[in-house]
Design a protein around this motif. Structure first.
Motif, PDB file in Angstrom:
ATOM      1  N   ARG A   9      11.698  -5.252   0.867  1.00  0.00           N
ATOM      2  CA  ARG A   9      10.943  -5.927  -0.183  1.00  0.00           C
ATOM      3  C   ARG A   9      10.704  -7.388   0.167  1.00  0.00           C
ATOM      4  O   ARG A   9       9.700  -7.978  -0.220  1.00  0.00           O
ATOM      5  CB  ARG A   9      11.684  -5.843  -1.511  1.00  0.00           C
ATOM      6  CG  ARG A   9      11.749  -4.445  -2.110  1.00  0.00           C
ATOM      7  CD  ARG A   9      10.361  -3.947  -2.549  1.00  0.00           C
ATOM      8  NE  ARG A   9       9.603  -4.950  -3.258  1.00  0.00           N
ATOM      9  CZ  ARG A   9       9.731  -5.210  -4.554  1.00  0.00           C
ATOM     10  NH1 ARG A   9      10.605  -4.525  -5.273  1.00  0.00           N
ATOM     11  NH2 ARG A   9       8.982  -6.147  -5.135  1.00  0.00           N
ATOM     12  N   LEU A  91       0.782  -5.324   0.845  1.00  0.00           N
ATOM     13  CA  LEU A  91       0.744  -4.205  -0.095  1.00  0.00           C
ATOM     14  C   LEU A  91       0.285  -2.938   0.605  1.00  0.00           C
ATOM     15  O   LEU A  91      -0.641  -2.962   1.405  1.00  0.00           O
ATOM     16  CB  LEU A  91      -0.232  -4.514  -1.233  1.00  0.00           C
ATOM     17  CG  LEU A  91       0.130  -5.677  -2.165  1.00  0.00           C
ATOM     18  CD1 LEU A  91      -1.086  -6.094  -2.980  1.00  0.00           C
ATOM     19  CD2 LEU A  91       1.263  -5.271  -3.098  1.00  0.00           C
ATOM     20  N   PHE A 104      -0.658   1.522  -5.762  1.00  0.00           N
ATOM     21  CA  PHE A 104      -0.060   0.481  -4.941  1.00  0.00           C
ATOM     22  C   PHE A 104       1.465   0.503  -5.016  1.00  0.00           C
ATOM     23  O   PHE A 104       2.052   0.795  -6.068  1.00  0.00           O
ATOM     24  CB  PHE A 104      -0.552  -0.895  -5.395  1.00  0.00           C
ATOM     25  CG  PHE A 104      -1.942  -1.226  -4.921  1.00  0.00           C
ATOM     26  CD1 PHE A 104      -3.053  -0.744  -5.592  1.00  0.00           C
ATOM     27  CD2 PHE A 104      -2.136  -2.011  -3.795  1.00  0.00           C
ATOM     28  CE1 PHE A 104      -4.333  -1.042  -5.158  1.00  0.00           C
ATOM     29  CE2 PHE A 104      -3.412  -2.309  -3.347  1.00  0.00           C
ATOM     30  CZ  PHE A 104      -4.512  -1.821  -4.030  1.00  0.00           C
ATOM     31  N   GLY A 105       2.084   0.145  -3.906  1.00  0.00           N
ATOM     32  CA  GLY A 105       3.510  -0.106  -3.884  1.00  0.00           C
ATOM     33  C   GLY A 105       3.809  -1.522  -4.346  1.00  0.00           C
ATOM     34  O   GLY A 105       2.884  -2.303  -4.610  1.00  0.00           O
ATOM     35  N   PRO A 106       5.098  -1.892  -4.406  1.00  0.00           N
ATOM     36  CA  PRO A 106       5.479  -3.218  -4.906  1.00  0.00           C
ATOM     37  C   PRO A 106       5.235  -4.342  -3.905  1.00  0.00           C
ATOM     38  O   PRO A 106       5.267  -5.505  -4.268  1.00  0.00           O
ATOM     39  CB  PRO A 106       6.966  -3.075  -5.198  1.00  0.00           C
ATOM     40  CG  PRO A 106       7.426  -2.024  -4.244  1.00  0.00           C
ATOM     41  CD  PRO A 106       6.275  -1.064  -4.115  1.00  0.00           C
TER      42      PRO A 106
ATOM     43  N   GLY B  43       3.192  -4.321  -7.586  1.00  0.00           N
ATOM     44  CA  GLY B  43       1.872  -4.105  -7.017  1.00  0.00           C
ATOM     45  C   GLY B  43       0.838  -3.944  -8.118  1.00  0.00           C
ATOM     46  O   GLY B  43       1.180  -3.691  -9.281  1.00  0.00           O
ATOM     47  N   PRO B  44      -0.436  -4.112  -7.788  1.00  0.00           N
ATOM     48  CA  PRO B  44      -1.493  -3.908  -8.786  1.00  0.00           C
ATOM     49  C   PRO B  44      -1.492  -2.462  -9.295  1.00  0.00           C
ATOM     50  O   PRO B  44      -1.222  -1.536  -8.535  1.00  0.00           O
ATOM     51  CB  PRO B  44      -2.781  -4.197  -8.001  1.00  0.00           C
ATOM     52  CG  PRO B  44      -2.347  -4.962  -6.798  1.00  0.00           C
ATOM     53  CD  PRO B  44      -0.965  -4.491  -6.480  1.00  0.00           C
TER      54      PRO B  44
END
Lengths: 113, 112
Positions: A9, A91, A104-106, B43-44
């Motif tokens: 992350r 992303l 989307f991922g974080p 995330g978006p």
């Protein structure tokens, strides 16, 4: 898992180091995307895979950036000889296929010192 | 030509008010216009999307208005709530391509 996962992350790298960022898409999703999001900006497209084929890499900023998805599932974005301007959130997104919603991922926050 | 211009950069709205975010584009090859919501550290996430053959789309408190001739589209958030406080991005996709082109984002703060 239920969503797109990314690891690590957070990553801090010294200028000149190589880094590898991992993306685990939603199971069964054919399409996989990488975007770069600078602080306070919108995501910018880097590259796109359909299964294991990299169909569009027009957004990769230099030849120091390389992405792969060898088995059509997990993807790795590699940045060689990192520079300070590479600092951003990276992303990953996946979708079922053409014209489907991108999930989307974080993101991975990369800081290059 | 592939840019999407978004305004305002930031917005403060009172609880219960209407939040309005605007986007404009030049490329007539865009055929899909989604709006994304992003919270810090996340995330978006897709909120709502529209195609240019429709002038308006509503989902709950969120409405997209689309003006094809003016090449503009906007997001309206009705009855804005503090939980709506986030950054909102408009985006567009060129027909036949997969990548999304994002606007620069609008930071929305809904005051209690």
């Amino acid at each position: 898992g239920a969503g797109v996962s990314q690891s690590p992350r957070y990553k801090v790298a010294k200028r000149g180091q190589d880094v590898a960022l991992r993306c685990d898409p939603i199971s069964g999703h054919v399409s996989l995307f990488w975007y770069q999001q600078a602080l306070g900006q919108g995501p910018e497209f880097l590259t796109y895979f359909q299964n294991e084929a990299q169909l569009d890499k027009s957004g990769l900023p230099s030849d120091r950036f390389f992405a792969e998805r060898p088995e059509g599932s997990v993807s790795t974005l590699k940045i060689q000889r990192t520079q300070q301007e590479d600092s951003a959130v990276y992303l990953c997104a996946s979708s079922l296929g053409l014209a489907n919603e991108q999930f989307f991922g974080p993101g991975t926050r990369l800081t290059v010192l | 030509q592939q840019q999407v211009k978004q305004s305002p950069q930031s917005l403060i709205v009172q609880k219960g008010g209407i939040s309005i975010i605007n986007c404009a584009y030049e490329n007539t090859a865009f055929d899909y216009f989604p709006w994304y919501q992003q919270f810090p550290g996340k995330g978006p996430a897709l909120l709502i999307a529209i195609r240019p053959d429709v002038s308006e789309k509503k989902e709950g408190r969120f409405t997209i208005s689309f003006n094809k001739s003016a090449k503009q589209f906007s997001l309206h958030i009705m009855d804005s709530q503090p939980g709506d406080s986030a950054t909102y991005f408009c985006a567009a996709r060129i027909k036949g391509f997969q990548k999304l082109v994002f606007g620069t984002g609008t930071r929305l703060l809904v005051s209690p």
